[in-house]
Design a protein around this motif. Structure first.
Motif, PDB file in Angstrom:
ATOM      1  N   MET A   1       0.848  -1.203   0.000  1.00 25.30           N
ATOM      2  CA  MET A   1       0.000   0.000   0.000  1.00 25.30           C
ATOM      3  C   MET A   1       0.883   1.252   0.000  1.00 25.30           C
ATOM      4  N   GLN A   2       0.539   2.215  -0.826  1.00 28.23           N
ATOM      5  CA  GLN A   2       1.285   3.474  -0.922  1.00 28.23           C
ATOM      6  C   GLN A   2       1.264   4.219   0.416  1.00 28.23           C
ATOM      7  N   HIS A   3       2.395   4.835   0.729  1.00 26.38           N
ATOM      8  CA  HIS A   3       2.528   5.585   1.985  1.00 26.38           C
ATOM      9  C   HIS A   3       2.185   7.064   1.751  1.00 26.38           C
ATOM     10  N   VAL A   4       1.543   7.702   2.724  1.00 29.26           N
ATOM     11  CA  VAL A   4       1.323   9.147   2.665  1.00 29.26           C
ATOM     12  C   VAL A   4       1.596   9.744   4.042  1.00 29.26           C
ATOM     13  N   SER A   5       2.324  10.842   4.062  1.00 28.02           N
ATOM     14  CA  SER A   5       2.610  11.588   5.293  1.00 28.02           C
ATOM     15  C   SER A   5       1.678  12.788   5.363  1.00 28.02           C
ATOM     16  N   ILE A   6       0.879  12.850   6.428  1.00 23.19           N
ATOM     17  CA  ILE A   6      -0.001  13.990   6.653  1.00 23.19           C
ATOM     18  C   ILE A   6       0.586  14.781   7.815  1.00 23.19           C
ATOM     19  N   ILE A   7       0.937  16.018   7.545  1.00 24.51           N
ATOM     20  CA  ILE A   7       1.687  16.814   8.516  1.00 24.51           C
ATOM     21  C   ILE A   7       0.917  18.076   8.835  1.00 24.51           C
ATOM     22  N   LYS A   8       0.737  18.307  10.122  1.00 23.53           N
ATOM     23  CA  LYS A   8       0.067  19.528  10.577  1.00 23.53           C
ATOM     24  C   LYS A   8       1.104  20.431  11.229  1.00 23.53           C
ATOM     25  N   ILE A   9       1.129  21.691  10.814  1.00 23.81           N
ATOM     26  CA  ILE A   9       2.068  22.658  11.385  1.00 23.81           C
ATOM     27  C   ILE A   9       1.308  23.668  12.220  1.00 23.81           C
ATOM     28  N   GLY A  10       1.775  23.891  13.443  1.00 23.53           N
ATOM     29  CA  GLY A  10       1.081  24.763  14.381  1.00 23.53           C
ATOM     30  C   GLY A  10       1.243  26.242  14.078  1.00 23.53           C
ATOM     31  N   GLY A  11       0.305  27.015  14.596  1.00 26.37           N
ATOM     32  CA  GLY A  11       0.287  28.450  14.349  1.00 26.37           C
ATOM     33  C   GLY A  11       1.481  29.191  14.908  1.00 26.37           C
ATOM     34  N   ASN A  12       2.059  28.701  16.014  1.00 21.65           N
ATOM     35  CA  ASN A  12       3.214  29.382  16.589  1.00 21.65           C
ATOM     36  C   ASN A  12       4.433  29.303  15.679  1.00 21.65           C
ATOM     37  N   ILE A  13       4.533  28.251  14.892  1.00 19.88           N
ATOM     38  CA  ILE A  13       5.603  28.162  13.893  1.00 19.88           C
ATOM     39  C   ILE A  13       5.306  29.120  12.745  1.00 19.88           C
ATOM     40  N   ILE A  14       4.045  29.197  12.343  1.00 21.82           N
ATOM     41  CA  ILE A  14       3.642  30.113  11.267  1.00 21.82           C
ATOM     42  C   ILE A  14       3.977  31.556  11.639  1.00 21.82           C
ATOM     43  N   ASP A  15       3.881  31.886  12.923  1.00 17.38           N
ATOM     44  CA  ASP A  15       4.140  33.257  13.371  1.00 17.38           C
ATOM     45  C   ASP A  15       5.617  33.634  13.327  1.00 17.38           C
ATOM     46  N   ASP A  16       6.499  32.652  13.210  1.00 20.40           N
ATOM     47  CA  ASP A  16       7.951  32.865  13.241  1.00 20.40           C
ATOM     48  C   ASP A  16       8.509  32.589  11.842  1.00 20.40           C
ATOM     49  N   ALA A 168      -6.649  12.416   7.751  1.00 15.28           N
ATOM     50  CA  ALA A 168      -5.786  11.235   7.906  1.00 15.28           C
ATOM     51  C   ALA A 168      -6.602   9.954   7.939  1.00 15.28           C
ATOM     52  N   TRP A 169      -7.625   9.890   8.790  1.00 17.32           N
ATOM     53  CA  TRP A 169      -8.376   8.632   8.871  1.00 17.32           C
ATOM     54  C   TRP A 169      -9.261   8.420   7.646  1.00 17.32           C
ATOM     55  N   SER A 170      -9.618   9.502   6.947  1.00 22.21           N
ATOM     56  CA  SER A 170     -10.406   9.344   5.727  1.00 22.21           C
ATOM     57  C   SER A 170      -9.583   8.720   4.597  1.00 22.21           C
ATOM     58  N   LEU A 171      -8.258   8.877   4.670  1.00 19.83           N
ATOM     59  CA  LEU A 171      -7.375   8.299   3.649  1.00 19.83           C
ATOM     60  C   LEU A 171      -6.806   6.946   4.061  1.00 19.83           C
ATOM     61  N   ALA A 172      -7.113   6.517   5.299  1.00 19.38           N
ATOM     62  CA  ALA A 172      -6.457   5.336   5.858  1.00 19.38           C
ATOM     63  C   ALA A 172      -6.809   4.040   5.133  1.00 19.38           C
ATOM     64  N   SER A 173      -7.958   3.977   4.465  1.00 22.83           N
ATOM     65  CA  SER A 173      -8.307   2.763   3.720  1.00 22.83           C
ATOM     66  C   SER A 173      -7.597   2.701   2.366  1.00 22.83           C
ATOM     67  N   ARG A 174      -7.026   3.820   1.942  1.00 19.10           N
ATOM     68  CA  ARG A 174      -6.365   3.890   0.632  1.00 19.10           C
ATOM     69  C   ARG A 174      -4.843   3.851   0.737  1.00 19.10           C
ATOM     70  N   TYR A 175      -4.319   4.341   1.861  1.00 19.66           N
ATOM     71  CA  TYR A 175      -2.875   4.493   2.023  1.00 19.66           C
ATOM     72  C   TYR A 175      -2.432   4.029   3.409  1.00 19.66           C
ATOM     73  N   ASN A 176      -1.142   3.808   3.529  1.00 23.10           N
ATOM     74  CA  ASN A 176      -0.517   3.634   4.833  1.00 23.10           C
ATOM     75  C   ASN A 176      -0.225   5.040   5.360  1.00 23.10           C
ATOM     76  N   VAL A 177      -1.063   5.531   6.261  1.00 19.86           N
ATOM     77  CA  VAL A 177      -1.030   6.940   6.662  1.00 19.86           C
ATOM     78  C   VAL A 177      -0.224   7.146   7.942  1.00 19.86           C
ATOM     79  N   HIS A 178       0.717   8.073   7.872  1.00 14.72           N
ATOM     80  CA  HIS A 178       1.431   8.553   9.047  1.00 14.72           C
ATOM     81  C   HIS A 178       1.016   9.999   9.273  1.00 14.72           C
TER      82      HIS A 178
END
Length: 262
Positions: A1-16, A168-178
């Motif tokens: 199964m194809q791998h996909v990385s789902i990454i969330k970046i926080g607002g405090n990083i966006i501010d810097d 992430a969980w919506s894609l979990a049946s299609r990909y190996n989601v991290h």
């Protein structure tokens, strides 16, 4: 199964700006399919103040009235999102900036009033996994602003942690989601005043106990609640780490941050 990385970046990083630049370089080097969900940071509040609007927050969550909805739509979906997309293009990552309304990607409904009226806050109803998959398979990197829409055509302000977990969980049946939550801390802390008190591995029973003891509190609770729901719904791996550690977490077996498990 194809791998996909789902990454969330926080607002405090966006501010810097420097932290954002470092993060975008590391994100651009993540191999394979990847998707970015970003927070809003303080920019919307700052611009609202310039427009004479006062931001209202309850327990760290924004009250989004009609005027503030217009501001967050402009700032999150426009300024912040397109700056991130442009930054990724400059680093050779072919990104496409989106809100939930684009391509019918993430449908939500206006949150019902319980004890607090959050205004135009959106609770996610459905994710169009086929549409997101199509973008990934075209070698595009979706960059989602924390905005959704409802069936009346209204934009809605949506929690970015929730959006990341739900996609992430919506894609979990299609990909190996991290799923990787990147922010300004090194992970989940046992002592909020000690940045080095990282809990390297956090099981669901441990989390429930630490939550009851008040050791894990405030904004970390909805983040972790969403994360554990994602694990139960098929997401393979979830890590919470400092944004500077993204490449280490993705590309090596070195343990960094906090790894969640059921």
């Amino acid at each position: 199964m194809q791998h996909v990385s789902i990454i969330k970046i926080g607002g405090n990083i966006i501010d810097d700006k420097e932290a954002t630049t470092r993060f975008l370089l590391k994100f651009s080097q993540v191999p394979g399919y990847k998707l970015l969900i970003h927070g809003g940071g303080k920019i919307a509040t700052q611009i609202a103040e310039r427009l004479g609007l006062k931001a209202q927050m309850v327990d760290g969550r924004r009250i989004t009235d009609q005027s503030m909805l217009e501001v967050v739509t402009m700032v999150y979906g426009g300024l912040v999102n397109k700056q991130l997309v442009a930054g990724l293009q400059a680093k050779g990552c072919n990104a496409i900036g989106l809100t939930g309304a684009d391509g019918n990607s993430v449908l939500a409904q206006k949150r019902e009033v319980a004890t607090i009226d959050y205004g135009f806050a959106g609770d996610i109803v459905a994710v169009n996994a086929q549409q997101i998959s199509s973008l990934l398979e075209q070698q595009l990197t979706p960059v989602f602003a924390p905005l959704t829409y409802d069936t009346t055509g209204s934009m809605l302000n949506t929690n970015a942690d929730t959006m990341a977990a739900t996609i992430a969980w919506s894609l979990a049946s299609r990909y190996n989601v991290h799923l990787i939550y990147c922010f300004e801390k090194k992970g989940v802390l046992s002592d909020p005043d000690n940045d080095n008190s990282v809990i390297p591995a956090l099981t669901l029973p441990m989390y429930e106990q630490l939550k009851q003891q008040g050791i894990i509190s405030k904004g970390m609770i909805p983040k972790l609640d969403n994360a554990y729901t994602a694990l139960r719904k098929g997401v393979q791996r979830i890590i919470i780490c400092h944004a500077d550690e993204l490449q280490t977490v993705v590309s090596t077996s070195t343990v960094s941050g906090t790894t969640l498990s059921l």
